[in-house]
Scaffold this motif. Structure first.
Motif, PDB file in Angstrom:
ATOM      1  N   VAL A  36       0.789  -1.174   0.086  1.00  0.00           N
ATOM      2  CA  VAL A  36      -0.007   0.015  -0.016  1.00  0.00           C
ATOM      3  C   VAL A  36       0.836   1.272  -0.117  1.00  0.00           C
ATOM      4  O   VAL A  36       0.653   2.067  -1.005  1.00  0.00           O
ATOM      5  N   VAL A  37       1.741   1.212   0.855  1.00  0.00           N
ATOM      6  CA  VAL A  37       2.803   2.403   0.742  1.00  0.00           C
ATOM      7  C   VAL A  37       3.439   2.677  -0.292  1.00  0.00           C
ATOM      8  O   VAL A  37       3.565   3.787  -0.814  1.00  0.00           O
ATOM      9  N   LEU A  38       3.943   1.502  -0.985  1.00  0.00           N
ATOM     10  CA  LEU A  38       4.835   1.697  -2.369  1.00  0.00           C
ATOM     11  C   LEU A  38       3.878   2.126  -3.589  1.00  0.00           C
ATOM     12  O   LEU A  38       4.298   2.726  -4.188  1.00  0.00           O
ATOM     13  N   GLY A  39       2.562   1.602  -3.350  1.00  0.00           N
ATOM     14  CA  GLY A  39       1.775   1.944  -4.235  1.00  0.00           C
ATOM     15  C   GLY A  39       1.317   3.444  -4.249  1.00  0.00           C
ATOM     16  O   GLY A  39       1.365   4.168  -5.372  1.00  0.00           O
ATOM     17  N   GLY A  40       1.055   3.875  -3.066  1.00  0.00           N
ATOM     18  CA  GLY A  40       0.951   5.460  -2.748  1.00  0.00           C
ATOM     19  C   GLY A  40       2.171   6.472  -3.272  1.00  0.00           C
ATOM     20  O   GLY A  40       2.083   7.351  -3.904  1.00  0.00           O
ATOM     21  N   ILE A  41       3.338   5.769  -2.850  1.00  0.00           N
ATOM     22  CA  ILE A  41       4.288   6.426  -3.294  1.00  0.00           C
ATOM     23  C   ILE A  41       4.613   6.420  -4.743  1.00  0.00           C
ATOM     24  O   ILE A  41       5.008   7.660  -5.340  1.00  0.00           O
ATOM     25  N   ALA A  42       4.641   5.484  -5.512  1.00  0.00           N
ATOM     26  CA  ALA A  42       4.626   5.469  -7.016  1.00  0.00           C
ATOM     27  C   ALA A  42       3.807   6.268  -7.684  1.00  0.00           C
ATOM     28  O   ALA A  42       3.998   6.976  -8.655  1.00  0.00           O
ATOM     29  N   THR A  43       2.368   6.397  -7.129  1.00  0.00           N
ATOM     30  CA  THR A  43       1.393   7.293  -7.781  1.00  0.00           C
ATOM     31  C   THR A  43       1.883   8.624  -7.685  1.00  0.00           C
ATOM     32  O   THR A  43       1.620   9.323  -8.637  1.00  0.00           O
ATOM     33  N   ALA A  44       1.917   8.901  -6.353  1.00  0.00           N
ATOM     34  CA  ALA A  44       2.370  10.549  -5.958  1.00  0.00           C
ATOM     35  C   ALA A  44       3.772  10.697  -6.671  1.00  0.00           C
ATOM     36  O   ALA A  44       3.798  11.893  -7.590  1.00  0.00           O
ATOM     37  N   THR A  45       4.809   9.879  -6.831  1.00  0.00           N
ATOM     38  CA  THR A  45       5.972  10.167  -7.485  1.00  0.00           C
ATOM     39  C   THR A  45       5.797  10.645  -9.250  1.00  0.00           C
ATOM     40  O   THR A  45       6.371  11.414  -9.764  1.00  0.00           O
ATOM     41  N   ALA A  46       5.108   9.556  -9.832  1.00  0.00           N
ATOM     42  CA  ALA A  46       4.513   9.730 -10.871  1.00  0.00           C
ATOM     43  C   ALA A  46       3.956  10.971 -11.387  1.00  0.00           C
ATOM     44  O   ALA A  46       4.081  11.835 -12.648  1.00  0.00           O
ATOM     45  N   ALA A  47       2.885  11.191 -10.484  1.00  0.00           N
ATOM     46  CA  ALA A  47       2.184  12.671 -10.599  1.00  0.00           C
ATOM     47  C   ALA A  47       3.102  14.000 -10.484  1.00  0.00           C
ATOM     48  O   ALA A  47       3.050  14.880 -11.288  1.00  0.00           O
ATOM     49  N   VAL A  48       3.898  13.884  -9.508  1.00  0.00           N
ATOM     50  CA  VAL A  48       4.671  15.177  -9.123  1.00  0.00           C
ATOM     51  C   VAL A  48       5.818  15.052 -10.414  1.00  0.00           C
ATOM     52  O   VAL A  48       5.921  16.540 -10.795  1.00  0.00           O
ATOM     53  N   HIS A  49       6.200  14.061 -10.675  1.00  0.00           N
ATOM     54  CA  HIS A  49       7.586  14.222 -11.828  1.00  0.00           C
ATOM     55  C   HIS A  49       6.941  14.414 -13.248  1.00  0.00           C
ATOM     56  O   HIS A  49       7.601  15.139 -13.967  1.00  0.00           O
ATOM     57  N   ILE A  50       5.654  14.010 -13.653  1.00  0.00           N
ATOM     58  CA  ILE A  50       5.110  14.325 -14.677  1.00  0.00           C
ATOM     59  C   ILE A  50       4.947  16.031 -14.673  1.00  0.00           C
ATOM     60  O   ILE A  50       5.095  16.601 -15.870  1.00  0.00           O
ATOM     61  N   LEU A  51       4.572  16.660 -13.658  1.00  0.00           N
ATOM     62  CA  LEU A  51       4.308  17.800 -13.726  1.00  0.00           C
ATOM     63  C   LEU A  51       5.724  18.595 -13.634  1.00  0.00           C
ATOM     64  O   LEU A  51       5.535  19.661 -14.339  1.00  0.00           O
ATOM     65  N   SER A  52       6.783  18.224 -12.961  1.00  0.00           N
ATOM     66  CA  SER A  52       7.977  18.803 -12.973  1.00  0.00           C
ATOM     67  C   SER A  52       8.531  18.888 -14.441  1.00  0.00           C
ATOM     68  O   SER A  52       9.345  19.946 -14.647  1.00  0.00           O
ATOM     69  N   VAL A  53       8.450  17.765 -15.165  1.00  0.00           N
ATOM     70  CA  VAL A  53       9.136  17.590 -16.505  1.00  0.00           C
ATOM     71  C   VAL A  53       8.519  18.813 -17.299  1.00  0.00           C
ATOM     72  O   VAL A  53       9.054  19.142 -18.137  1.00  0.00           O
ATOM     73  N   GLY A  54       7.058  18.645 -17.136  1.00  0.00           N
ATOM     74  CA  GLY A  54       6.299  19.578 -17.815  1.00  0.00           C
ATOM     75  C   GLY A  54       6.692  21.137 -17.654  1.00  0.00           C
ATOM     76  O   GLY A  54       6.803  21.911 -18.698  1.00  0.00           O
ATOM     77  N   VAL A  55       7.059  21.324 -16.273  1.00  0.00           N
ATOM     78  CA  VAL A  55       7.291  22.721 -16.047  1.00  0.00           C
ATOM     79  C   VAL A  55       8.846  22.957 -16.830  1.00  0.00           C
ATOM     80  O   VAL A  55       8.967  24.134 -17.355  1.00  0.00           O
ATOM     81  N   GLY A  56       9.821  22.121 -16.477  1.00  0.00           N
ATOM     82  CA  GLY A  56      10.884  22.183 -16.992  1.00  0.00           C
ATOM     83  C   GLY A  56      10.928  22.339 -18.629  1.00  0.00           C
ATOM     84  O   GLY A  56      11.662  23.170 -19.253  1.00  0.00           O
ATOM     85  N   HIS A  57      10.159  21.366 -19.223  1.00  0.00           N
ATOM     86  CA  HIS A  57      10.620  21.076 -20.782  1.00  0.00           C
ATOM     87  C   HIS A  57       9.617  22.336 -21.369  1.00  0.00           C
ATOM     88  O   HIS A  57      10.142  22.587 -22.222  1.00  0.00           O
ATOM     89  N   PHE A  58       8.360  22.525 -21.024  1.00  0.00           N
ATOM     90  CA  PHE A  58       7.503  23.243 -21.642  1.00  0.00           C
ATOM     91  C   PHE A  58       7.277  24.819 -21.172  1.00  0.00           C
ATOM     92  O   PHE A  58       7.255  25.448 -22.036  1.00  0.00           O
TER      93      PHE A  58
END
Length: 240
Positions: A36-58
């Motif tokens: 459960v912990v690993l699933g929550g971490i993976a989901t949150a990480t994927a969401a935050v990092h897609i936002l961060s790469v979008g901010v940096g790239h676009f």
């Protein structure tokens, strides 16, 4: 693409070693099931990092990190106080709260906590910087894998520690750690020029004071209950 993914994995993995994210993962692993912990971490990480790469790239712009940090700090403090209240508020060990059986609520707790913690964190800036000159998809995938791998190590440590500690100690330790996370985040957002050691010292004082206060309250309640029981149940002395 492969080189970008490997580069992102290495940078983020090394950046997360000893970071607060690993401590949070260990804390959650003490209370909830590891998947459960690993699933929550993976989901949150994927969401935050897609936002961060979008901010940096676009966009090449930054988020209001100070406001986000303040919200995260208040959230951690509230969770820490509530956890301590649960485990120090009762004088009967049988009344101690049991770990939740449903995995849905813990999953959203972990997810929301990591979303708030990682927004504006140094890992987010690192992924945004990498995405400015590299493939945004490669940076997103590699940074997500790197962070999940680093936090998985902490989850493993939490599982090993949890096997040798009673639930009551685990709950109190979790509450104190969350108070520390909240205090450290609040101090860093409010006083950005404060040194690392000074900030860590001030942050450590918050859970120490809160834990001492709640412990004194619990002992006082236990002593009062003991005295009341003694008055009621004390046998009447019979004189010859």
């Amino acid at each position: 693409m492969i080189a970008t993914i490997l580069l992102s994995i290495g940078i983020v993995f090394l950046a997360e070693l000893g970071d607060k994210s690993q401590l949070m993962a260990l804390t959650f692993a003490l209370r909830y099931r590891w998947w459960v912990v690993l699933g929550g971490i993976a989901t949150a990480t994927a969401a935050v990092h897609i936002l961060s790469v979008g901010v940096g790239h676009f966009l090449g712009a930054a988020l209001p990190t100070r406001a986000i940090s303040l919200v995260a700090a208040l959230t951690f403090l509230a969770v820490g106080l509530w956890t301590l209240r649960e485990h120090l508020g009762s004088t009967d060990p049988e009344d101690e709260p049991q770990p939740p059986r449903s995995s849905r609520a813990p999953y959203f707790v972990v997810l929301s906590a990591f979303l708030l913690a990682e927004l504006g964190d140094r890992t987010m800036f690192a992924t945004a910087a990498l995405a400015t000159d590299n493939s945004w998809f490669g940076v997103w995938l590699g940074s997500t894998i790197g962070m999940v791998a680093a936090d998985a190590l902490a989850i493993g440590a939490g599982i090993l520690v949890g096997k040798h500690l009673p639930e009551h100690v685990i709950g109190i330790s979790s509450g104190l750690l969350f108070l520390y996370f909240g205090a450290a985040t609040l101090i860093a957002a409010t006083f950005p020029t404060l040194g690392v050691l000074a900030g860590a010292g001030l942050a450590a004082a918050i859970p120490a004071l809160a834990g001492a206060g709640l412990l004194v309250r619990r002992r006082t309640r236990a002593q009062t209950a003991f005295e009341d029981a003694g008055i009621v149940t004390a046998p009447t002395e019979v004189r010859p």
